[in-house]
Design an enzyme around this catalytic site. Structure first.
Site, PDB file in Angstrom:
ATOM      1  N   GLU A 258      -0.725  -2.115   5.069  1.00 24.05           N
ATOM      2  CA  GLU A 258       0.455  -2.051   6.296  1.00 24.05           C
ATOM      3  C   GLU A 258       0.298  -0.639   7.116  1.00 24.05           C
ATOM      4  OE1 GLU A 258       3.507  -1.053   8.582  1.00 24.05           O
ATOM      5  OE2 GLU A 258       3.181  -0.064   6.545  1.00 24.05           O
ATOM      6  N   GLU A 259       0.229   0.278   6.200  1.00 23.95           N
ATOM      7  CA  GLU A 259       0.157   1.610   6.781  1.00 23.95           C
ATOM      8  C   GLU A 259      -0.789   2.037   8.008  1.00 23.95           C
ATOM      9  OE1 GLU A 259       2.825   3.170   6.691  1.00 23.95           O
ATOM     10  OE2 GLU A 259       3.682   3.265   4.618  1.00 23.95           O
TER      11      GLU A 259
ATOM     12  N   ASP B 112       0.927  -1.281  -0.039  1.00 26.68           N
ATOM     13  CA  ASP B 112       0.051  -0.037   0.072  1.00 26.68           C
ATOM     14  C   ASP B 112       0.809   1.036   0.107  1.00 26.68           C
ATOM     15  OD1 ASP B 112       0.697  -0.934   2.611  1.00 26.68           O
ATOM     16  OD2 ASP B 112      -0.737   0.398   3.674  1.00 26.68           O
TER      17      ASP B 112
ATOM     18  N   HIS C  82       7.537   8.584   4.594  1.00 28.83           N
ATOM     19  CA  HIS C  82       6.623   9.203   4.768  1.00 28.83           C
ATOM     20  C   HIS C  82       6.455  10.715   4.339  1.00 28.83           C
ATOM     21  CE1 HIS C  82       4.069   6.213   7.408  1.00 28.83           C
ATOM     22  NE2 HIS C  82       5.139   5.451   6.745  1.00 28.83           N
TER      23      HIS C  82
END
Ligand SMILES: [Zn+2]
Ligand SMILES: [Zn+2]
Length: 387
Positions: free
Chosen positions: A137-138, A80, A360
């Site tokens: 996952e995030e 993702d 990020h």
């Protein structure tokens, strides 16, 4: 043998970079990775793997059966992106409002590269490789979604490995820890209920704003007075909401926060202590608390034997001087859900790039020279384990 592996990886290096860039241009966020999953499935199918899709939503697996029986190795990649508007200015930058700002486009590419190489080496394999592509996952939800959808019953694995590209590590190095790699990551909600009333007549009400303020400031004593000084714990309240007007005492205040720890014991201690402190503090101020664990993932703690094996494998790829333990990092990753159930190792692949920001960040990027290195570690690990 080493030459055959290197030649096979060299042969697909161009397609790997192209795949990475095309994935990078079209990121999808948690549980919406439909196009991404379709792309992965088509790459795996054309490499000759059996594919099973829509596991836990947008998760999928690709299977390589060796020519002889043996154990099963899981190679896991998360798929993702993040809801970040990309600002890298790369020619393959995303323009859809989401971004592969954590490097998961690299994880997909490396796993597919390894699948392509290993698919041509079935005669050397005794056992099975499960390439597991995990969504979401995030938001640390995708691993459990796949597990709840029976992925580990349908594909029982004896070992699980995976990697995260890591920009704080120099290119050409690999971090392998024998214990904790990443922290647990949990979200909690504390709802403080009092009794609303007139701001001028507080004695007739029970003020949840005052109680919430006490809870927020007292909560840090969980870290400073209850977590042992040589252990790590983080408690951050990122949201507090309550009230509608300056002269009205509200009925309730909602506080939400995140908890991080490096061990399951400290994770549990912080949860329990915070719940106790919040409830008792509220009670002392005529209010009540509902404590909820919203979602989370355990710490990523490697199995030491599997870690030793991966460290030795990585040393064979980039030299022992470039492989070693790294300081654990207080981010979370639900790879933990797999390696809590299957002996495993999550390792960090140095991916630093001059001028690029960290994970990020809207200006994140990684050095694509790390792609063949990660692929080679997976390929050598599979050939060794299934020899
Ligand atoms: Zn991330
Ligand atoms: Zn990530």
């Amino acid at each position: 043998m080493a030459d055959a592996i290197n030649a096979a990886i060299d042969a697909i290096q161009g397609e790997m970079v192209a795949l990475r860039r095309s994935l990078h241009a079209a990121p999808e966020i948690a549980f919406q990775e439909h196009e991404t999953a379709a792309r992965i499935a088509s790459e795996l199918t054309s490499a000759g793997l059996d594919v099973n899709a829509e596991i836990g939503g947008t998760g999928l697996v690709g299977i390589i059966e060796g020519d002889r029986p043996g154990p099963t190795l899981m190679i896991r990649a998360d798929i993702d992106g993040l809801p970040v508007t990309e600002l890298t200015g790369l020619e393959f930058a995303s323009t859809n409002g989401n971004m592969h700002a954590c490097g998961h486009d690299g994880h997909i590419t490396i796993a597919i590269g390894a699948a392509k190489v290993l698919s041509g080496m079935r005669d050397r394999l005794a056992g099975k490789i499960v390439f597991l592509f995990q969504p979401a996952e995030e938001i640390v939800g995708g691993a459990n979604a796949m597990i709840d959808d029976s992925v580990l019953q349908d594909y029982p694995c004896d070992r699980a490995i995976g990697l995260h590209l890591w920009n704080p590590l120099p290119l050409g190095t690999i971090g392998v820890n024998r214990s904790t790699v990443f922290a647990s990551a949990d979200a909690v909600r504390i709802t403080v209920r009092g009794r609303g009333g007139h701001g001028a007549l507080p004695h007739l009400a029970a003020d949840p704003v005052a109680a919430a303020a006490q809870i927020v400031s007292a909560a840090q004593t969980v870290i400073s007075r209850e977590v042992p000084p040589n252990e790590m714990g983080v408690l951050t309240f990122g949201q507090i909401h309550g009230g509608v007007a300056p002269n009205v005492i509200p009925d309730e205040v909602v506080i939400e926060g995140t908890i991080r720890a490096y061990t399951p014991d400290i994770r549990e201690l912080i949860h329990q202590s915070l719940e106790r402190l919040a409830k008792q503090t509220a009670l002392a101020m005529k209010s009540e608390v509902t404590f909820e664990r919203l979602y989370g993932a355990p710490p990523v703690v490697n199995n030491p034997e599997v870690a030793d094996w991966i460290a030795a494998t990585a040393a064979g790829v980039i030299g022992a001087d470039n492989v070693g333990e790294v300081e654990p990092v207080s981010v979370g990753d639900d790879m933990a859900e797999f390696i809590n159930r299957v002996p495993g190792c999550y390792f960090l692949l140095g991916a630093s790039k001059d001028g690029a920001e960290n994970h990020h960040n809207a200006r994140f990027d990684f050095d694509e020279a790390c792609l063949p290195t990660g692929t080679e570690v997976f390929v050598r690990a599979a050939l060794d384990y299934l020899s």
